[in-house]
Design an enzyme around this catalytic site. Sequence first.
Site, short mmCIF file in Angstrom:
data_model
loop_
_atom_site.label_atom_id
_atom_site.label_comp_id
_atom_site.label_asym_id
_atom_site.label_seq_id
_atom_site.Cartn_x
_atom_site.Cartn_y
_atom_site.Cartn_z
N HIS A 25 -5.59 1.43 -3.96
CA HIS A 25 -4.68 0.98 -2.91
C HIS A 25 -4.15 -0.39 -3.25
O HIS A 25 -4.75 -1.15 -4.04
CB HIS A 25 -5.41 0.94 -1.56
CG HIS A 25 -6.56 -0.03 -1.54
ND1 HIS A 25 -6.66 -1.03 -0.60
CD2 HIS A 25 -7.64 -0.15 -2.34
CE1 HIS A 25 -7.76 -1.72 -0.83
NE2 HIS A 25 -8.37 -1.21 -1.87
N HIS A 45 -2.96 0.76 7.06
CA HIS A 45 -3.23 0.79 5.61
C HIS A 45 -3.31 2.23 5.13
O HIS A 45 -3.73 3.13 5.88
CB HIS A 45 -4.54 0.05 5.30
CG HIS A 45 -4.71 -0.29 3.85
ND1 HIS A 45 -3.76 -0.93 3.11
CD2 HIS A 45 -5.75 -0.06 3.00
CE1 HIS A 45 -4.19 -1.09 1.87
NE2 HIS A 45 -5.40 -0.57 1.77
N CYS A 80 0.82 -1.22 0.00
CA CYS A 80 0.00 0.00 0.00
C CYS A 80 0.86 1.27 0.00
O CYS A 80 0.63 2.20 -0.80
CB CYS A 80 -0.96 -0.03 1.18
SG CYS A 80 -0.16 -0.11 2.80
#
Length: 392
Positions: free
Chosen positions: A366, A354, A302
């Site tokens: 992402h 994240h 990510c």
Amino acid sequence: PKEQPKEQPKEQPKEQPKEQPKEQPKEQPKEQPKEQPKEQPKEQPEQQLSLQAQEPAPQPAPESAPEPQPDPELLAQQEEAERLAAERREATEQARAEQAEAERQAKLAAERAEAQQKAAEQREAQEQAAAAKAAQRKAEQRAEQAAIEQAAAELAAQQAAERRAQRQAELEAQRQADLQAQRQAELEAQRQAELEAQQQAEREAQRQADLEAQREADRAAQEQYEADQAAALEAEAATPADPGASGTAPTGNAPVGGAPDEPAPPASATGNAVVAEAAKYMGTPYVLGGAAECLPYEMMDCNCLTATAYAPFGIYLPDGPIEGQMAYGTPVSGAPAAGDLVFWDENGGGYLTHVGIATGNGTVIHGSAYAGFVTETALEYIPGYVGATRLL
């Protein structure tokens, strides 16, 4: 002899016929009483005649002797006895007839009661059958209703899945339109599912054609990034820290991007441009790691995706702990716009897990560990949203 026949016939015939008819039925004795009473009075004259015939014939009386006359009193007694016998027979017949009628009425009443009982039993059986049939019908209706509700639920689930699939198709078509501006009008009008496979193949072919050139450019950018990072670390080590400064870039893997003396991003640096840059890496396999595992088009996680997407615009984000990227930019209040960095604490453990790039349409591009590649997902589908920062 004169008093007895007058007293007895007056008492017996008056009492018996009045008492017996009330208790006995009328029908049974109709045949017998007609035969018995008629024979008895006929037998007496015949017997008298036979007796008279058996007796020796009387000698003719002398002409001078008068013929004997029957006794009127005896004749009256005989007539009275016959009358009383006839009355008794009539009373007996009447009593038997009343008894027969009573029995017939009792039989009719019993038959009516039996018929009523049978009718009541039949009605009860019909009511029970109707109740059972109604219960069965009710059960069938409940089963039909349950089947209808199940079908409606399945249809709703199918429609929801179709809507999600359609939404994903629309998002994919939009990404294709951003990547290939020359075909934007065609892609916006053709978001049907059957064209997505062809568009994906075209995008992959173009991606493979540009792969080698892009790798060289990415390596050069990475080398520049590392050189700038080293220079920033040396500058930080040589410059004393300002106690009143806030928003200081993190140490460790933090690059010079975001430092006060860094040049401003180019004029082409916009949120939509960052989104278009991030969309180039759609489908790249997800591999968790640091700078060594951050290879565009080959493997990305990510924060590798966010750092790679912002690097062409002169903003170098650290490919290290996600908290380091959140230190850049300005916190966003409200819905994230295109190009904003969005952060999550997916496990609720109190630290960031994240990061992604908002598209401005309620979705985020992402590197998804769940999907296994770089993809686009609705913001509400990812749990533990923390906030967003705006770098442009």
